[in-house]
Design a protein around this motif. Structure first.
Motif, short mmCIF file in Angstrom:
data_model
loop_
_atom_site.label_atom_id
_atom_site.label_comp_id
_atom_site.label_asym_id
_atom_site.label_seq_id
_atom_site.Cartn_x
_atom_site.Cartn_y
_atom_site.Cartn_z
N ARG A 1 73.44 37.26 36.40
CA ARG A 1 73.02 36.17 35.23
C ARG A 1 74.29 35.73 36.46
O ARG A 1 75.52 36.34 35.98
N VAL A 2 74.38 34.27 35.87
CA VAL A 2 76.01 33.32 36.36
C VAL A 2 76.11 32.29 35.03
O VAL A 2 75.05 32.02 34.97
N VAL A 3 77.05 32.88 33.99
CA VAL A 3 77.23 31.38 33.40
C VAL A 3 78.62 31.29 33.19
O VAL A 3 79.54 31.61 33.18
N ARG A 4 78.18 29.57 33.54
CA ARG A 4 79.23 28.56 33.28
C ARG A 4 79.63 28.11 31.45
O ARG A 4 79.27 27.29 31.47
N PRO A 5 80.74 28.62 30.82
CA PRO A 5 80.38 28.10 29.26
C PRO A 5 81.04 26.91 29.48
O PRO A 5 80.53 26.54 27.97
N HIS B 1 85.84 30.60 32.46
CA HIS B 1 85.54 29.49 33.31
C HIS B 1 84.14 29.73 33.72
O HIS B 1 83.69 29.06 34.54
N ARG B 2 84.23 31.28 33.58
CA ARG B 2 82.84 31.90 34.50
C ARG B 2 82.49 33.35 33.98
O ARG B 2 83.26 34.14 33.07
N VAL B 3 81.18 33.58 33.13
CA VAL B 3 80.30 34.36 32.54
C VAL B 3 80.01 35.12 34.53
O VAL B 3 79.17 34.62 34.16
N VAL B 4 80.03 36.75 34.48
CA VAL B 4 79.04 36.98 35.49
C VAL B 4 78.50 38.98 34.52
O VAL B 4 78.84 39.68 33.92
N VAL B 5 77.25 38.66 34.76
CA VAL B 5 76.70 39.90 34.17
C VAL B 5 75.61 40.80 35.34
O VAL B 5 74.84 39.84 36.01
N VAL B 6 75.65 41.27 35.18
CA VAL B 6 74.78 42.67 36.63
C VAL B 6 73.68 43.81 36.30
O VAL B 6 74.74 44.81 35.38
N SER B 7 72.63 43.37 36.16
CA SER B 7 71.81 44.43 35.31
C SER B 7 71.56 45.65 36.18
O SER B 7 70.60 45.83 37.42
N ALA C 1 75.30 28.87 40.80
CA ALA C 1 74.43 28.43 39.57
C ALA C 1 74.53 29.12 38.23
O ALA C 1 75.46 29.72 38.13
N SER C 2 73.17 28.50 37.66
CA SER C 2 74.34 28.35 36.10
C SER C 2 73.70 30.04 35.70
O SER C 2 73.63 30.70 34.41
N THR C 3 71.89 30.15 36.49
CA THR C 3 71.31 31.29 35.66
C THR C 3 71.01 32.55 36.53
O THR C 3 71.39 33.68 35.82
N GLY C 4 71.53 32.78 37.69
CA GLY C 4 71.06 33.98 38.09
C GLY C 4 70.34 33.99 39.28
O GLY C 4 70.19 32.58 40.03
#
Length: 214
Positions: free
Chosen positions: A204-208, A104-110, A194-197
């Motif tokens: 970043r947030v991506v919705r596959p 449903h969603r992927v979140v990446v935290v740098s 938002a789809s990019t972050g």
């Protein structure tokens, strides 16, 4: 499961996969279609730029959600490679059990881009900090795929994050300020549409599902 039993759902899943690979041509088309999607998802996760270079590199923590909630929390020191692999499943177990088409969603935290990370320079190495953040996030959120581990007799055992004496557990106890900052970012990202972050590039947030039709 729309009123169906788990056995009925499993049988329907197995039949659908069998149909998708029922001939050599169908199997090849299925293989190519899945990789096109996985490639798009990997590029979205690393923020592939026009020149092909990723905008997300180095150490990150990340989470994968299904429709009902958080499934998995992980970390890596090579985001530019591992985030691309995440959806392909060649070097990561998650996609082999829960295919990215249903994420449903992927979140990446740098996390190294946060000001609080600079305070730990020279105290811990970035690899140990990543493990510490992963441990703290898992203990805080209890994601399904991290909450138990396979055993050699074909069963599962629960993970006890409180009693763990791993590197992540030991370091995690000593990075409170950074973890608090990551918590704030994580909560913001887990609600973001938002789809990019964010503008600062911390997450970043991506919705596959948005990439399936491309």
């Amino acid at each position: 499961m729309s009123g169906r039993t788990s056995d009925e759902v499993f049988d329907a899943w197995r039949r659908a996969l069998g149909e998708s690979a029922s001939t050599k041509e169908a199997a090849e088309a299925w293989r190519h279609r899945r990789y096109r999607f996985a490639h798009r998802l990997g590029a979205a996760l690393v923020g592939a730029q026009a020149d092909g270079r990723p905008s997300v590199v180095g150490h990150v923590v990340y989470g994968v959600w299904l429709e009902w909630g958080l499934l998995y929390v992980g970390q890596t020191g090579k985001a530019e490679r591992r985030l691309r692999d995440l959806a392909v499943g060649e070097s990561h177990h998650l996609a082999n059990t829960f295919p990215p088409e249903i994420w449903h969603r992927v979140v990446v935290v740098s996390w190294p881009r946060l000001p609080e990370a600079a305070e730990l320079s020279g105290v811990f190495g970035p690899g140990d900090i990543s493990l510490g953040l992963e441990h703290r996030l898992q203990a805080w959120l209890g994601p399904l795929a991290n909450a138990s581990r396979r055993t050699s007799d074909g069963r599962w055992r629960s993970v006890d994050w409180v009693r763990s004496d791993s590197v992540g557990a030991r370091v995690g106890r000593r990075i409170d300020r950074l973890f608090s900052a990551v918590q704030d970012v994580w909560q913001e990202a887990s609600r973001a549409e938002a789809s990019t972050g964010d503008g600062a590039g911390v997450y970043r947030v991506v919705r596959p599902a948005a990439l399936l039709a491309e």
